[in-house]
Design a protein around this motif. Structure first.
Motif, PDB file in Angstrom:
ATOM      1  N   THR A 153      36.749   1.950  54.554  1.00  0.00           N
ATOM      2  CA  THR A 153      35.776   0.976  55.043  1.00  0.00           C
ATOM      3  C   THR A 153      35.709   1.042  56.554  1.00  0.00           C
ATOM      4  O   THR A 153      36.672   1.423  57.224  1.00  0.00           O
ATOM      5  N   GLN A 154      34.570   0.655  57.109  1.00  0.00           N
ATOM      6  CA  GLN A 154      34.384   0.644  58.553  1.00  0.00           C
ATOM      7  C   GLN A 154      35.077  -0.578  59.128  1.00  0.00           C
ATOM      8  O   GLN A 154      34.656  -1.713  58.890  1.00  0.00           O
ATOM      9  N   ASP A 155      36.140  -0.353  59.881  1.00  0.00           N
ATOM     10  CA  ASP A 155      36.921  -1.451  60.445  1.00  0.00           C
ATOM     11  C   ASP A 155      36.600  -1.579  61.933  1.00  0.00           C
ATOM     12  O   ASP A 155      36.998  -0.733  62.733  1.00  0.00           O
ATOM     13  N   THR A 156      35.899  -2.644  62.302  1.00  0.00           N
ATOM     14  CA  THR A 156      35.531  -2.826  63.711  1.00  0.00           C
ATOM     15  C   THR A 156      36.756  -3.064  64.584  1.00  0.00           C
ATOM     16  O   THR A 156      36.789  -2.662  65.747  1.00  0.00           O
ATOM     17  N   ALA A 157      37.756  -3.724  64.018  1.00  0.00           N
ATOM     18  CA  ALA A 157      38.979  -3.984  64.794  1.00  0.00           C
ATOM     19  C   ALA A 157      39.691  -2.673  65.133  1.00  0.00           C
ATOM     20  O   ALA A 157      40.202  -2.497  66.241  1.00  0.00           O
ATOM     21  N   ALA A 158      39.698  -1.741  64.178  1.00  0.00           N
ATOM     22  CA  ALA A 158      40.343  -0.450  64.421  1.00  0.00           C
ATOM     23  C   ALA A 158      39.584   0.341  65.485  1.00  0.00           C
ATOM     24  O   ALA A 158      40.188   0.999  66.338  1.00  0.00           O
ATOM     25  N   ILE A 159      38.251   0.278  65.432  1.00  0.00           N
ATOM     26  CA  ILE A 159      37.445   0.967  66.441  1.00  0.00           C
ATOM     27  C   ILE A 159      37.710   0.381  67.824  1.00  0.00           C
ATOM     28  O   ILE A 159      37.873   1.104  68.815  1.00  0.00           O
ATOM     29  N   TYR A 160      37.766  -0.944  67.899  1.00  0.00           N
ATOM     30  CA  TYR A 160      38.050  -1.619  69.171  1.00  0.00           C
ATOM     31  C   TYR A 160      39.433  -1.238  69.692  1.00  0.00           C
ATOM     32  O   TYR A 160      39.599  -0.977  70.888  1.00  0.00           O
ATOM     33  N   SER A 161      40.420  -1.188  68.788  1.00  0.00           N
ATOM     34  CA  SER A 161      41.779  -0.821  69.196  1.00  0.00           C
ATOM     35  C   SER A 161      41.830   0.602  69.735  1.00  0.00           C
ATOM     36  O   SER A 161      42.522   0.888  70.717  1.00  0.00           O
ATOM     37  N   GLU A 162      41.085   1.508  69.091  1.00  0.00           N
ATOM     38  CA  GLU A 162      41.063   2.901  69.551  1.00  0.00           C
ATOM     39  C   GLU A 162      40.424   3.014  70.929  1.00  0.00           C
ATOM     40  O   GLU A 162      40.917   3.748  71.794  1.00  0.00           O
ATOM     41  N   ILE A 163      39.342   2.264  71.155  1.00  0.00           N
ATOM     42  CA  ILE A 163      38.698   2.262  72.471  1.00  0.00           C
ATOM     43  C   ILE A 163      39.657   1.735  73.539  1.00  0.00           C
ATOM     44  O   ILE A 163      39.793   2.307  74.622  1.00  0.00           O
ATOM     45  N   MET A 164      40.359   0.651  73.216  1.00  0.00           N
ATOM     46  CA  MET A 164      41.304   0.066  74.161  1.00  0.00           C
ATOM     47  C   MET A 164      42.454   1.017  74.470  1.00  0.00           C
ATOM     48  O   MET A 164      42.968   1.055  75.586  1.00  0.00           O
ATOM     49  N   MET A 165      42.842   1.816  73.462  1.00  0.00           N
ATOM     50  CA  MET A 165      43.914   2.776  73.673  1.00  0.00           C
ATOM     51  C   MET A 165      43.499   3.833  74.693  1.00  0.00           C
ATOM     52  O   MET A 165      44.256   4.175  75.602  1.00  0.00           O
ATOM     53  N   TYR A 166      42.269   4.348  74.567  1.00  0.00           N
ATOM     54  CA  TYR A 166      41.788   5.344  75.522  1.00  0.00           C
ATOM     55  C   TYR A 166      41.629   4.741  76.916  1.00  0.00           C
ATOM     56  O   TYR A 166      41.930   5.390  77.924  1.00  0.00           O
ATOM     57  N   VAL A 167      41.174   3.482  76.983  1.00  0.00           N
ATOM     58  CA  VAL A 167      41.062   2.811  78.282  1.00  0.00           C
ATOM     59  C   VAL A 167      42.435   2.681  78.919  1.00  0.00           C
ATOM     60  O   VAL A 167      42.608   2.908  80.123  1.00  0.00           O
ATOM     61  N   LEU A 168      43.431   2.335  78.109  1.00  0.00           N
ATOM     62  CA  LEU A 168      44.794   2.198  78.621  1.00  0.00           C
ATOM     63  C   LEU A 168      45.338   3.530  79.117  1.00  0.00           C
ATOM     64  O   LEU A 168      46.000   3.598  80.161  1.00  0.00           O
ATOM     65  N   LEU A 169      45.061   4.612  78.391  1.00  0.00           N
ATOM     66  CA  LEU A 169      45.528   5.933  78.817  1.00  0.00           C
ATOM     67  C   LEU A 169      44.908   6.337  80.152  1.00  0.00           C
ATOM     68  O   LEU A 169      45.578   6.897  81.022  1.00  0.00           O
ATOM     69  N   VAL A 170      43.617   6.055  80.318  1.00  0.00           N
ATOM     70  CA  VAL A 170      42.944   6.360  81.583  1.00  0.00           C
ATOM     71  C   VAL A 170      43.564   5.557  82.715  1.00  0.00           C
ATOM     72  O   VAL A 170      43.827   6.070  83.814  1.00  0.00           O
ATOM     73  N   PHE A 171      43.818   4.263  82.456  1.00  0.00           N
ATOM     74  CA  PHE A 171      44.419   3.404  83.482  1.00  0.00           C
ATOM     75  C   PHE A 171      45.806   3.905  83.874  1.00  0.00           C
ATOM     76  O   PHE A 171      46.154   3.962  85.062  1.00  0.00           O
ATOM     77  N   LEU A 172      46.628   4.284  82.868  1.00  0.00           N
ATOM     78  CA  LEU A 172      47.987   4.755  83.161  1.00  0.00           C
ATOM     79  C   LEU A 172      47.958   6.067  83.936  1.00  0.00           C
ATOM     80  O   LEU A 172      48.799   6.297  84.816  1.00  0.00           O
ATOM     81  N   THR A 173      47.009   6.936  83.604  1.00  0.00           N
ATOM     82  CA  THR A 173      46.884   8.194  84.350  1.00  0.00           C
ATOM     83  C   THR A 173      46.509   7.930  85.797  1.00  0.00           C
ATOM     84  O   THR A 173      47.072   8.533  86.724  1.00  0.00           O
ATOM     85  N   PHE A 174      45.574   7.016  86.026  1.00  0.00           N
ATOM     86  CA  PHE A 174      45.176   6.653  87.386  1.00  0.00           C
ATOM     87  C   PHE A 174      46.342   6.033  88.143  1.00  0.00           C
ATOM     88  O   PHE A 174      46.584   6.348  89.311  1.00  0.00           O
ATOM     89  N   TRP A 175      47.090   5.171  87.454  1.00  0.00           N
ATOM     90  CA  TRP A 175      48.253   4.541  88.093  1.00  0.00           C
ATOM     91  C   TRP A 175      49.302   5.586  88.485  1.00  0.00           C
ATOM     92  O   TRP A 175      49.917   5.499  89.559  1.00  0.00           O
ATOM     93  N   LEU A 176      49.497   6.572  87.636  1.00  0.00           N
ATOM     94  CA  LEU A 176      50.455   7.635  87.938  1.00  0.00           C
ATOM     95  C   LEU A 176      50.043   8.402  89.183  1.00  0.00           C
ATOM     96  O   LEU A 176      50.873   8.697  90.053  1.00  0.00           O
ATOM     97  N   LEU A 177      48.768   8.734  89.313  1.00  0.00           N
ATOM     98  CA  LEU A 177      48.269   9.453  90.487  1.00  0.00           C
ATOM     99  C   LEU A 177      48.453   8.615  91.754  1.00  0.00           C
ATOM    100  O   LEU A 177      48.868   9.131  92.803  1.00  0.00           O
ATOM    101  N   VAL A 178      48.158   7.317  91.658  1.00  0.00           N
ATOM    102  CA  VAL A 178      48.330   6.431  92.816  1.00  0.00           C
ATOM    103  C   VAL A 178      49.785   6.374  93.244  1.00  0.00           C
ATOM    104  O   VAL A 178      50.107   6.441  94.440  1.00  0.00           O
ATOM    105  N   GLU A 179      50.689   6.274  92.280  1.00  0.00           N
ATOM    106  CA  GLU A 179      52.114   6.222  92.605  1.00  0.00           C
ATOM    107  C   GLU A 179      52.599   7.532  93.218  1.00  0.00           C
ATOM    108  O   GLU A 179      53.428   7.536  94.133  1.00  0.00           O
ATOM    109  N   MET A 180      52.079   8.650  92.744  1.00  0.00           N
ATOM    110  CA  MET A 180      52.471   9.942  93.313  1.00  0.00           C
ATOM    111  C   MET A 180      52.013  10.054  94.763  1.00  0.00           C
ATOM    112  O   MET A 180      52.769  10.510  95.641  1.00  0.00           O
ATOM    113  N   VAL A 181      50.785   9.633  95.048  1.00  0.00           N
ATOM    114  CA  VAL A 181      50.279   9.656  96.421  1.00  0.00           C
ATOM    115  C   VAL A 181      51.094   8.742  97.310  1.00  0.00           C
ATOM    116  O   VAL A 181      51.436   9.077  98.451  1.00  0.00           O
TER     117      VAL A 181
END
Length: 198
Positions: A153-181
């Motif tokens: 079944t199409q689970d909107t909550a699962a889709i939202y969770s997956e989107i949030m996961m990718y947003v979190l990964l992007v944020f953590l990658t950006f944070w890592l670059l900032v900390e390295m600089v």
């Protein structure tokens, strides 16, 4: 060359510290499709100094019946000392280890899901730490209520969770670059001050 080495070695160490795997405690999916495999997610994040803890994982299953309880609970899986031990019962030859090497993710996967697999799953994690003469232990329990359906079944909550996961990964990658600089600039500034003093 010596000055360059002194500058880059701390920077490299800083990069190693910051690039360690990030643990995110996410809930398990609760819907499985008949005949497919299903990952039962169980995550227990640890602090860096706790990664060497001795870990034992026990999985239990209680079927969907009117007599749910401790007496109807079945011990289905054990993982201890990096050895997986599937137990006899309704899941014999249908459970595989799906966790991580550092044992923060201690998930399992159910193969060839049937309607009888619907029910209540418990993931018990026992960690034993060693700090000299002090040996504390830590216990956590994660619960999953699984429903098996004939079709996905199409689970909107699962889709939202997956989107949030990718947003979190992007944020953590950006944070890592900032900390390295930041680390690089801080080390460069201290090196310049040392040269001015000399």
């Amino acid at each position: 060359n010596t000055a360059v080495s002194e500058l880059w070695l701390p920077t490299f160490y800083c990069f190693i510290q910051l690039s360690r795997p990030v643990c995110v405690d996410v809930p398990s999916d609760t819907e499985a499709v008949l005949g497919n495999s299903m990952k039962l997610t169980c995550i227990s994040c640890m602090k860096r100094e706790e990664v060497t803890a001795k870990t034992r994982v026990d999985w239990y299953f209680t079927p969907n019946t009117e007599e749910n309880g401790e007496l109807n609970r079945t011990h289905i899986y054990v993982f201890e000392d990096f050895v997986a031990k599937p137990l006899d019962g309704p899941f014999k030859d249908r459970l595989t280890w799906n966790g991580s090497q550092d044992l923060q993710d201690v998930s399992i996967r159910v193969l060839n899901v049937t309607f009888n697999d619907s029910g209540f799953y418990q993931c018990h994690i026992l960690r034993e730490f060693k700090f000299g003469f002090f040996e504390p232990s830590f216990f956590v329990e994660k619960n999953i209520t699984l429903t098996v359906k004939e079709k996905a079944t199409q689970d909107t909550a699962a889709i939202y969770s997956e989107i949030m996961m990718y947003v979190l990964l992007v944020f953590l990658t950006f944070w890592l670059l900032v900390e390295m600089v930041y680390c690089y600039r801080k080390i460069s500034k201290s090196d310049e001050q040392a040269q001015d003093t000399a």
